[in-house]
Design an enzyme around this catalytic site. Structure first.
Site, PDB file in Angstrom:
ATOM      1  N   SER A  64      -5.930  -7.190   7.025  1.00  0.00           N
ATOM      2  CA  SER A  64      -6.563  -7.578   5.539  1.00  0.00           C
ATOM      3  C   SER A  64      -7.717  -8.563   5.930  1.00  0.00           C
ATOM      4  CB  SER A  64      -5.588  -8.214   4.796  1.00  0.00           C
ATOM      5  OG  SER A  64      -4.606  -7.387   4.369  1.00  0.00           O
TER       6      SER A  64
HETATM    7  N1  SAH Z   1      -0.351  -7.929   6.533  1.00  0.00           N
HETATM    8  C1  SAH Z   1      -1.145  -6.938   7.373  1.00  0.00           C
HETATM    9  C2  SAH Z   1      -1.965  -6.136   6.529  1.00  0.00           C
HETATM   10  C3  SAH Z   1      -1.792  -4.646   7.241  1.00  0.00           C
HETATM   11  S1  SAH Z   1      -2.476  -3.233   6.308  1.00  0.00           S
HETATM   12  C4  SAH Z   1      -2.202  -7.738   8.269  1.00  0.00           C
HETATM   13  O1  SAH Z   1      -2.123  -9.006   8.081  1.00  0.00           O
HETATM   14  O2  SAH Z   1      -2.482  -7.200   9.348  1.00  0.00           O
HETATM   15  C5  SAH Z   1      -0.976  -2.950   5.328  1.00  0.00           C
HETATM   16  C6  SAH Z   1       0.157  -2.439   6.250  1.00  0.00           C
HETATM   17  O3  SAH Z   1       1.268  -1.688   5.302  1.00  0.00           O
HETATM   18  C7  SAH Z   1      -0.094  -1.456   7.214  1.00  0.00           C
HETATM   19  O4  SAH Z   1       0.482  -1.740   8.523  1.00  0.00           O
HETATM   20  C8  SAH Z   1       0.803  -0.120   6.533  1.00  0.00           C
HETATM   21  O5  SAH Z   1       1.482   0.788   7.506  1.00  0.00           O
HETATM   22  C9  SAH Z   1       1.767  -0.815   6.052  1.00  0.00           C
HETATM   23  N2  SAH Z   1       2.676   0.035   5.044  1.00  0.00           N
HETATM   24  C10 SAH Z   1       2.195   0.978   4.187  1.00  0.00           C
HETATM   25  N3  SAH Z   1       3.388   1.387   3.301  1.00  0.00           N
HETATM   26  C11 SAH Z   1       4.412   0.733   3.635  1.00  0.00           C
HETATM   27  C12 SAH Z   1       5.823   0.811   3.551  1.00  0.00           C
HETATM   28  N4  SAH Z   1       6.113   1.764   2.482  1.00  0.00           N
HETATM   29  N5  SAH Z   1       6.590  -0.200   3.949  1.00  0.00           N
HETATM   30  C13 SAH Z   1       6.132  -1.079   4.919  1.00  0.00           C
HETATM   31  N6  SAH Z   1       4.852  -1.068   5.322  1.00  0.00           N
HETATM   32  C14 SAH Z   1       4.046  -0.208   4.795  1.00  0.00           C
END
Ligand code: SAH
Length: 213
Positions: A64
């Site tokens: 993010s």
């Molecule tokens: N907090 C992360 C943001 C990553 S983007 C950071 O700081 O890097 C959002 C993430 O949510 C992705 O890695 C994606 O694979 C995950 N995601 C999407 N749907 C999901 C679900 N149903 N359960 C768990 N994770 C999920």
């Protein structure tokens, strides 16, 4: 992994930038100043680590944007010792910010590749010990519920019912809600059945998807 003066200087600029965009929460900004964001991107992309933009990690996902991390973290009102459930571990950066603020973090990731990579990063290179789970964030993680705070870091079509149930009374949930564009939504659980919902600005997140398994 090295955190040199150059990185620390770039990080100061990143924080000044976030502050200029309106976030003044010292606790959040101090945590972000302390964490080498370049540890969470592949080495080749070092120069992008301190630009205020989302950036591709593995499995088609993104870390993010720093401003978004600061914004969501600020909305959580983290207290030391809070039990926090995070949906979407991704790179582990948001997880680390919460750990640095003294929270006990439980984080779920649905992409196996990212789960494995980030688990290793914590084991080998970071001083924090969050509990990481490979699974479906729509289901939450009942074994450790209730949580003081819940943060969703992907765009949910609507707020998952299981997460509302796993939030303690008085707890705060922050979830970007919507399909193409997401409205940042804060929910405060007032009783077992009563919730106060506050809708804030719009953001763009990768979608929250049902587990592949
Ligand atoms: N907090 C992360 C943001 C990553 S983007 C950071 O700081 O890097 C959002 C993430 O949510 C992705 O890695 C994606 O694979 C995950 N995601 C999407 N749907 C999901 C679900 N149903 N359960 C768990 N994770 C999920």
């Amino acid at each position: 992994m090295i955190d040199g003066f150059k990185h620390q200087g770039l990080r100061k600029e990143m924080i000044a930038n976030i502050r200029a965009k309106g976030i003044n929460d010292a606790q959040v900004l101090d945590a972000m100043q302390a964490i080498p964001r370049h540890f969470f991107l592949d080495k080749a992309f070092l120069e992008f680590a301190y630009v205020d933009k989302a950036f591709p990690i593995a499995a088609g996902q993104t870390i993010s944007q720093p401003y978004t991390v600061a914004y969501q973290t600020h909305l959580l009102h983290v207290q030391r010792g809070d039990k926090i459930l995070e949906i979407g571990t991704g790179s582990g950066y948001q997880t680390s910010v919460l750990c640095a603020m003294g929270a006990k973090v439980f984080s779920i990731e649905r992409q196996r590749e990212l789960f494995d990579k980030t688990k290793k990063l914590f084991e080998l290179h970071l001083p924090y010990k969050p509990k990481l789970f490979y699974g479906d964030g729509f289901k939450g993680q009942i074994a450790f519920a209730p949580y003081d705070k819940i943060i969703v870091t992907c765009g949910a079509p609507s707020i998952p019912q299981a997460l509302l149930e796993q939030l303690r009374i008085g707890g705060v949930l922050v979830c970007p809600t919507g399909v193409d564009v997401q409205i940042m939504t804060t929910v405060i659980k007032q009783s077992a059945t009563k919730y106060e919902t506050i809708e804030l600005g719009s953001f763009k997140f990768v979608p929250m998807l049902q587990n592949k398994a």
